[in-house]
Structures are given as C-alpha cells and as structure tokens.
Scaffold this motif. Structure first.
Motif, mmCIF file in Angstrom:
data_model
loop_
_atom_site.group_PDB
_atom_site.id
_atom_site.type_symbol
_atom_site.label_atom_id
_atom_site.label_comp_id
_atom_site.label_asym_id
_atom_site.label_seq_id
_atom_site.Cartn_x
_atom_site.Cartn_y
_atom_site.Cartn_z
ATOM 1 N N ALA A 25 118.640 50.842 55.706
ATOM 2 C CA ALA A 25 118.832 50.232 57.016
ATOM 3 C C ALA A 25 119.300 51.249 58.042
ATOM 4 C CB ALA A 25 119.829 49.077 56.908
ATOM 5 N N LEU A 26 120.178 52.154 57.620
ATOM 6 C CA LEU A 26 120.700 53.161 58.540
ATOM 7 C C LEU A 26 119.789 54.371 58.653
ATOM 8 C CD1 LEU A 26 124.503 53.143 57.650
ATOM 9 C CD2 LEU A 26 123.399 52.171 59.652
ATOM 10 N N ASP A 27 118.788 54.439 57.794
ATOM 11 C CA ASP A 27 117.874 55.581 57.767
ATOM 12 C C ASP A 27 118.615 56.876 57.474
ATOM 13 O OD1 ASP A 27 115.386 56.579 57.731
ATOM 14 O OD2 ASP A 27 115.191 56.852 59.879
ATOM 15 N N ALA A 28 119.770 56.773 56.773
ATOM 16 C CA ALA A 28 120.506 57.973 56.377
ATOM 17 C C ALA A 28 119.922 58.482 55.065
ATOM 18 C CB ALA A 28 121.991 57.655 56.229
ATOM 19 N N SER A 29 118.658 58.773 55.071
ATOM 20 C CA SER A 29 117.957 59.136 53.851
ATOM 21 C C SER A 29 117.700 60.628 53.813
ATOM 22 C CB SER A 29 116.634 58.369 53.758
ATOM 23 O OG SER A 29 115.830 58.665 54.873
ATOM 24 N N THR A 30 117.169 61.072 52.695
ATOM 25 C CA THR A 30 116.852 62.482 52.481
ATOM 26 C C THR A 30 115.345 62.626 52.323
ATOM 27 O OG1 THR A 30 118.961 62.773 51.335
ATOM 28 C CG2 THR A 30 117.307 64.503 51.060
ATOM 29 N N THR A 31 114.782 63.559 53.049
ATOM 30 C CA THR A 31 113.352 63.844 52.966
ATOM 31 C C THR A 31 113.176 65.314 52.619
ATOM 32 O OG1 THR A 31 112.868 62.184 54.652
ATOM 33 C CG2 THR A 31 111.139 63.781 54.160
ATOM 34 N N VAL A 32 112.452 65.571 51.553
ATOM 35 C CA VAL A 32 112.159 66.940 51.134
ATOM 36 C C VAL A 32 110.703 67.232 51.454
ATOM 37 C CG1 VAL A 32 112.038 68.543 49.198
ATOM 38 C CG2 VAL A 32 113.919 66.910 49.344
ATOM 39 N N LEU A 33 110.489 68.258 52.250
ATOM 40 C CA LEU A 33 109.144 68.663 52.660
ATOM 41 C C LEU A 33 108.927 70.123 52.315
ATOM 42 C CD1 LEU A 33 108.918 67.037 56.217
ATOM 43 C CD2 LEU A 33 107.901 66.189 54.115
ATOM 44 N N SER A 34 107.677 70.492 52.258
ATOM 45 C CA SER A 34 107.295 71.884 52.060
ATOM 46 C C SER A 34 106.348 72.267 53.183
ATOM 47 C CB SER A 34 106.614 72.075 50.701
ATOM 48 O OG SER A 34 105.971 73.335 50.635
ATOM 49 N N ASP A 35 106.643 73.375 53.861
ATOM 50 C CA ASP A 35 105.738 73.815 54.918
ATOM 51 C C ASP A 35 104.368 74.148 54.340
ATOM 52 O OD1 ASP A 35 106.889 75.902 53.527
ATOM 53 O OD2 ASP A 35 106.746 77.305 55.186
ATOM 54 N N ALA A 36 104.354 74.639 53.090
ATOM 55 C CA ALA A 36 103.067 74.944 52.460
ATOM 56 C C ALA A 36 102.266 73.671 52.220
ATOM 57 C CB ALA A 36 103.297 75.680 51.140
ATOM 58 N N ASP A 37 102.925 72.610 51.726
ATOM 59 C CA ASP A 37 102.227 71.347 51.491
ATOM 60 C C ASP A 37 101.729 70.744 52.793
ATOM 61 O OD1 ASP A 37 102.227 71.097 48.753
ATOM 62 O OD2 ASP A 37 104.230 70.252 48.689
ATOM 63 N N THR A 38 102.533 70.856 53.850
ATOM 64 C CA THR A 38 102.165 70.252 55.123
ATOM 65 C C THR A 38 100.990 70.964 55.766
ATOM 66 O OG1 THR A 38 104.483 69.656 55.434
ATOM 67 C CG2 THR A 38 103.069 69.518 57.349
ATOM 68 N N ALA A 39 100.973 72.294 55.649
ATOM 69 C CA ALA A 39 99.922 73.073 56.309
ATOM 70 C C ALA A 39 98.684 73.256 55.445
ATOM 71 C CB ALA A 39 100.471 74.445 56.707
ATOM 72 N N ALA A 40 98.796 73.067 54.121
ATOM 73 C CA ALA A 40 97.674 73.359 53.223
ATOM 74 C C ALA A 40 96.417 72.554 53.532
ATOM 75 C CB ALA A 40 98.100 73.141 51.769
ATOM 76 N N PRO A 41 96.494 71.233 53.793
ATOM 77 C CA PRO A 41 95.246 70.514 54.076
ATOM 78 C C PRO A 41 94.496 71.063 55.279
ATOM 79 C CG PRO A 41 97.019 68.975 53.592
ATOM 80 C CD PRO A 41 97.654 70.324 53.722
ATOM 81 N N ALA A 42 95.232 71.388 56.352
ATOM 82 C CA ALA A 42 94.556 71.907 57.540
ATOM 83 C C ALA A 42 93.985 73.292 57.292
ATOM 84 C CB ALA A 42 95.534 71.941 58.718
ATOM 85 N N LEU A 43 94.713 74.133 56.561
ATOM 86 C CA LEU A 43 94.213 75.474 56.287
ATOM 87 C C LEU A 43 92.980 75.430 55.392
ATOM 88 C CD1 LEU A 43 97.579 77.360 55.710
ATOM 89 C CD2 LEU A 43 95.951 77.768 57.557
ATOM 90 N N ALA A 44 93.007 74.557 54.384
ATOM 91 C CA ALA A 44 91.847 74.452 53.507
ATOM 92 C C ALA A 44 90.656 73.856 54.234
ATOM 93 C CB ALA A 44 92.201 73.607 52.279
ATOM 94 N N ALA A 45 90.924 72.893 55.095
ATOM 95 C CA ALA A 45 89.825 72.191 55.750
ATOM 96 C C ALA A 45 89.109 73.057 56.774
ATOM 97 C CB ALA A 45 90.356 70.935 56.434
ATOM 98 N N THR A 46 89.808 74.001 57.382
ATOM 99 C CA THR A 46 89.170 74.822 58.405
ATOM 100 C C THR A 46 88.070 75.697 57.828
ATOM 101 O OG1 THR A 46 90.942 76.454 58.099
ATOM 102 C CG2 THR A 46 91.183 74.896 59.904
ATOM 103 N N ALA A 47 88.075 75.933 56.516
ATOM 104 C CA ALA A 47 87.076 76.803 55.904
ATOM 105 C C ALA A 47 85.937 76.037 55.262
ATOM 106 C CB ALA A 47 87.738 77.699 54.854
ATOM 107 N N VAL A 48 85.972 74.717 55.283
ATOM 108 C CA VAL A 48 84.994 73.922 54.541
ATOM 109 C C VAL A 48 84.251 73.002 55.504
ATOM 110 C CG1 VAL A 48 84.660 72.298 52.658
ATOM 111 C CG2 VAL A 48 86.496 73.981 52.540
ATOM 112 N N ALA A 49 82.975 73.149 55.596
ATOM 113 C CA ALA A 49 82.169 72.249 56.425
ATOM 114 C C ALA A 49 82.084 70.895 55.744
ATOM 115 C CB ALA A 49 80.780 72.829 56.628
ATOM 116 N N GLY A 50 82.233 69.842 56.512
ATOM 117 C CA GLY A 50 82.122 68.495 55.977
ATOM 118 C C GLY A 50 83.436 67.900 55.542
ATOM 119 N N THR A 51 84.479 68.716 55.359
ATOM 120 C CA THR A 51 85.775 68.154 55.001
ATOM 121 C C THR A 51 86.740 68.209 56.167
ATOM 122 O OG1 THR A 51 86.510 70.283 54.144
ATOM 123 C CG2 THR A 51 85.529 68.764 52.586
ATOM 124 N N SER A 52 86.598 69.194 56.991
ATOM 125 C CA SER A 52 87.413 69.349 58.184
ATOM 126 C C SER A 52 88.890 69.207 57.842
ATOM 127 C CB SER A 52 86.972 68.358 59.254
ATOM 128 O OG SER A 52 87.517 68.703 60.498
#
Length: 643
Positions: free
Chosen positions: A161-188
């Motif tokens: 309710a208070l949104d006092a939660s913990t979120t664990v992120l990885s910059d590699a995980d966040t950026a990987a889809p866009a980096l992989a997609a830029t090199a592949v036609a049809g997946t973008s």
C-alpha cells in the motif's frame, strides 16, 4: 529522490528524475580527484549544488520547454550533490535518506549496493529502494529480504500500500533488448511481459491498394528521415513530420507516406533443439565422424566385402567361413597361404594391403573422436559456410545479456572475446555458440568470425574506441553491413551515428548509450511502478509499465478507449489473473519448460471494457505521460508520513 552512483547511469538517472518527472534530486557521487596525487580534491561528504543540470532555465524559455521539465510548469530546484567516497550511513544521512521517498543505488559494485541498501532500509523502513545488481538470482532474494526488513522494523506496515518496496534492476537487462533488436531486421525492439516477447516492428508506408496490419496497436509514427539512410535519426523531430508517440487512429490514418512502429506478440520459441549427442557430453555424431573419415571407412568396408565375396567364389567355402578367413588376413593373424591355390594367395596379399591402409584410418578416427569429446566441453569455432549471422563483440555484462536474447529469438550468433575467462564464456559454451578468442583490433579476428558473410555486427565491448575501430574495419570488409555500437556517452553516440550514416549511406547504423537506454526504466521504478522495459523510437523512448487501476481516476471506471490519451499513455493488456495469484514481476524470464504462452494477460482488449479497481493493466507510456500518471510534482509531494 536520492541517486547514488559513480558512472554515467547515475548522472543520467538524476537528470531523468529532475528534468522529466520534476523531482527534487540529491546525487551522491565520489569526491573529485586531483590531477596530481589521485587524492580527493575536496573533503568527503561535501554538499554542493550541481552545475551539471543547469539547462532548466533554458528549457523553460524555449517553446515546449515547460513540458520537458514538468507538466506542471513550476521552476525546478537544481540537483543537490553530496560527495562521498562510498554510500555510508553518514553520507546517506547527509543526503536526507530519512526524509526521502526513494533511493537508487547504481554503483557498478554489487556488494557496495547491497551494503548501502541494508543501511538505508534500517534508516528509513518506508523508503522505496531501486538497486542495480547484475546477479538476478541474488536480486530476487534481496528484494524479499529488504521488504521483510521493512515489515519487521515497523509492525503492521503494508509494504504494497505504501509502495515502500524494493526493485532490483540491471542496466544490462534493461538495455539488452534494444541493443539486440537494433541489429536484427524484423525484430526491431523487444520487451518481455508475462512470458511473452513483445516486438515493436518498424513498418514502411503501405503501397497503393495495400492494407496495413496494425498489429496489437500503433506505438508511433516515424519521422520522414527514418527510411533515408543518409538522414540523421530524428533530425526533424521538432517539425510537424517528426516522430509521434502513441498516436490515435485518426492521426495514423491521416499520416500517409510515413512509417509506423506497431506492437506484436511473438511466441517464446526458446533455444533450438540440440543435435543428437553421445555419452551425455554434448558431442554431435557428425563431429565425431567427419565426412572424410566416413568416406574412408566406407571404402575400406567395401573392399573387405569385395574380398570376402571373391574368396567365397574362388574357393567354394561357406560364405561365413570365407568372410572369416578374409578378416584374419586383413588383420594379419591368419596362416600364410603356402601351398594354397594361386587365387587364395592373391586374395591374402590383397587383404593384407587393405589391412595396412585401414590402420591409419582407425588411428585418425580415434584421434578425431577424442578431439571431438574434448572439444564438446570447450568453445566451438564458426562452422564452414556460416552466413546471415550476427557477430557479437564482447561477452561482458551487457554482451552476455544480449547473447541470451539473441539465442532466445533463434538468431545465429558468433562471439568475439579477448578474455578467455570473460563473464559470458560459460553461457556461450552452454548454448554451443561459436566463439573466436582474440583481440578484435588485430588482423584476422573478424575474418575468423565470418564477418564478410554476417548479417549484422554488434560491438558491445566496454571500450568506445575498440567498438568504433571494429565497426570501421568491418565496413571496409562489407560496406553494407548492419552495425550497432555500444558507446559510453550519448552525445558521442549521436555524433558517431551521424558520421557513419553520412559515410555509408547504403548501410544502416545505430549507436546506443547503455545509460540512456537504462535510465528511464530505473527512473520509472523509483517513481513506484513496475517497468517491464523500454524501447527507443528514434531519439525518444517508450516505456512499458504495469499499473494497478485502483486509485487512478483516469482509469478507474473508464473504458479502455476513454483511458487512452494520445501522446501520453495507452492500455495494451489486462492481467486476468486473480489478485492473489498474480506474478509480482511480469518482466522476469520464466524457466525453460515453463508456460510461455502468456496465459493471464489479455492483449486483444475490447475498447468498451470498463476498468475495475481490482484490475491490473499493462500500458505503453511516454516518460512525461508516466510522470503525469504518477502525479508527483515538486512542492506538492506528500511527505513520507502521509505517503
């Protein structure tokens, strides 16, 4: 908002929170180093006002600038900086952690982030934590531990309710889809939600008489220079024909001649079915018995059969006895044919010659099989005739995540890595991805990766000069090669992109800064909502987020069509699972063998569906649209006691 970090991601994240969301930000950075002895030029924990984000007044004075800074249009305070060698309790107190709404720990050192997170949770149990960790399994355990610590510190505290939660992120995980997609036609561009892969596909304008496929929805209208290889990406973004995010149907219908970005769902096919293997060691049959070896063994077997038939016909013995005698002669263990008929003596000599020829074939086969079994646990080399693959440079944190994404999509990859102990080498070995060990700047390394027959090059090493040098050399080998570069600074990435596009107008080039791709997701998590991913649209970014309908008047009691706000946000899916059975993290990858059909998420929503308070929706939003939904503005933000 407090941001603690020591690299470009921290500065980009602070700028994102300050300029886009209109938040009061404190940035904790290491002390400046002197140019002589490497000692801090100022005392640790010194507080000062940052000059890095001094473009607020300029943004306020230009057309549309107030919307860039914050939709409320108020004057924003400068970013406050605290200089500290590490995020100790004293540094966190000076940054105001007891009064903060959220804290982001984005150091490149996982241990430092964990230590600071434990201290911050103890100082402020209501604090929302966003932690940068590469180890995803450790991150899952840490999320539960820190949330439980908040409940123990304040009995009766409702973390959700208070949104006092913990979120664990990885910059590699966040950026990987866009980096992989830029090199592949049809997946973008690709993000993951509920076990499904969402694909944002760029489509060219339909021809006369063609009916465009809208997919699930239209995410953006592209600028007029996007399909011009010599143009600058998003160069006309300020004009009427610039990129338009989340347009309505009328705008899409009226925008003839412009490309679009549409959203599609694709099945999670997983990894290709492996070849048949022996002894559980992972060596395919074709690697144990090569083509030349199989031909030699077949020739020897044919000679033995011919000798056995000739012995049977000339001596009149039983066929089995004739074959037995032939084998004895072949292995030189039969009695000499002294006094036997001439035909028998000739056949014995021929059998001995075949046996001599068979001996080196058997030795070669044994050595080849031994090498195949030893190499099964090692690294593969690019096979002969390979073409249409992606050459991936660098198997560090980002490269490893991109490799996993590419293999999930079933795309052939050849990796190039200088360090045999790199982080991604075990993954490449497990996925049986060919790897070329060597410095990519040395002659012959890219050729060994079959760059002349590759479809795309992904340069993801940690050195900008190495990535740029590899891209320039690859273009000399194959001028039309599709290239995607990982560059440290966004300004440098933009300059490199435009220069390469001008020098090679017939080839497609993309330059990406990991901090630029990852910062919006970290900022969204700090604002208290789960971010599924971010996709770039030219020089803009679209976020995919999960939102609970309860408490949002723009959604609660409204239809899906009424909740759609062009240019800001759009509901694209509904979580149909019961609240008690919902997955806490829709962006997490499911184990292999688990259900990957996206069950629980309804993507084809009827525009007349009325959103209920207990519903949870997946939406696509711009950064400013998400900031407006969250309703957090400087001067009006509730304190921690009334959050």
């Amino acid at each position: 908002m407090i941001v603690c970090g020591d690299d470009a991601l921290a500065a980009r994240l602070a700028s994102e929170l300050h300029d886009v969301y209109g938040e009061r930000v404190t940035l904790v950075v290491p002390p400046a180093r002197s140019s002589t002895g490497g000692q801090p030029a100022v005392a640790p924990n010194r507080i000062r006002t940052s000059a890095l984000f001094g473009r607020v007044s300029a943004a306020m004075n230009r057309p549309g600038g107030a919307d860039e800074v914050g939709s409320s249009g108020e004057f924003l305070l400068p970013v406050r900086e605290v200089e500290a060698a590490e995020p100790s309790e004293e540094a966190l107190r000076q940054a105001g952690v007891e009064r903060a709404a959220a804290l982001a720990l984005v150091y490149d050192d996982d241990e430092m982030n964990i230590r600071a997170a434990l201290a911050a949770r103890r100082l402020n149990p209501r604090l929302r934590l966003v932690i940068r960790l590469y180890n995803r399994k450790l991150g899952q355990h840490l999320e539960g531990l820190l949330d439980q610590a908040a409940v123990v510190a304040m009995p009766g505290l409702d973390v959700t309710a208070l949104d006092a939660s913990t979120t664990v992120l990885s910059d590699a995980d966040t950026a990987a889809p866009a980096l992989a997609a830029t090199a592949v036609a049809g997946t973008s561009k690709v993000v993951q939600a509920g076990g499904l892969l969402l694909r944002a596909v760029e489509r060219t304008p339909p021809g006369p008489g063609e009916v465009p496929d809208p997919g699930l929805c239209t995410l953006a209208l592209l600028s007029s220079t996007t399909n011009d290889p010599a143009g600058a990406e998003g160069s006309d973004s300020s004009g009427p024909q610039g990129p338009s995010l989340l347009p309505d149907d009328a705008t899409v219908a009226a925008a003839t001649g412009r490309g679009t970005v549409v959203l599609e769902t694709i099945s999670y096919a997983g990894l290709p079915v492996p070849s048949r293997r022996l002894a559980g060691r992972g060596a395919p049959l074709r690697e144990i018995f090569s083509r030349r070896l199989r031909r030699a063994l077949a020739g020897a077997a044919a000679a033995v059969v011919a000798l056995a038939v000739a012995s049977w016909l000339t001596t009149g013995d039983h066929p089995l006895h004739a074959a037995y005698l032939t084998l004895l002669d072949l292995f030189a263990i039969g009695d000499p044919a002294v006094g036997e008929p001439t035909a028998r003596q000739v056949l014995q000599l021929l059998s001995g010659l075949v046996g001599l020829a068979l001996l080196p074939v058997l030795v070669a086969g044994s050595l080849e099989a031994l090498g195949a079994f030893r190499g099964a646990a090692g690294l593969l080399r690019p096979p002969r005739g390979l073409s249409g693959h992606v050459v991936l440079l660098g198997l560090g944190k980002v490269g490893t995540r991109v490799l996993a994404r590419l293999r999930e999509l079933g795309i052939p990859v050849v990796c190039v890595e200088e360090d045999p102990e790199a982080r991604g080498i075990p993954l490449a070995r497990r996925l049986r991805v060919p790897v070329v060990l060597g410095d990519v700047t040395h002659e012959g390394v890219l050729e060994a990766a079959k760059i002349h027959r590759a479809h795309a090059l992904l340069a993801l090493t940690s050195a900008d000069t190495t990535n740029l040098e590899a891209a320039l050399y690859a273009r000399t080998v194959k001028p039309d090669l599709r290239v995607a570069l990982r560059l440290y600074e966004d300004d440098f990435a933009t300059a490199v992109y435009r220069t390469l596009r001008a020098a090679h107008p017939d080839a497609l080039t993309r330059s990406r800064s990991v901090s630029t791709l990852a910062a919006p997701a970290f900022a969204g998590a700090m604002m208290g909502r789960q971010i599924l991913g971010a996709i770039p649209v030219e020089r803009k970014v679209l976020l995919f987020a999960v939102l609970d309908v309860a408490g949002h008047p723009r959604f609660e009691g409204c239809t899906v069509a009424e909740a759609f706000r062009p240019g800001a946000w759009r509901v694209i899916a509904l979580d149909t699972a019961e609240p008690a059975e919902r997955r806490p993290d829709l962006a997490a990858s499911r184990p292999y063998g688990a259900d990957r059909t996206g069950a629980g998420l309804l993507w084809d929503l009827h525009p007349g569906y009325v959103l209920r308070p207990q519903d949870r929706v997946v939406l696509a939003a711009t950064r400013r649209g998400l900031a407006e939904l969250l309703g957090r503005r400087t001067g009006s933000r509730p304190g921690p006691q009334s959050a």
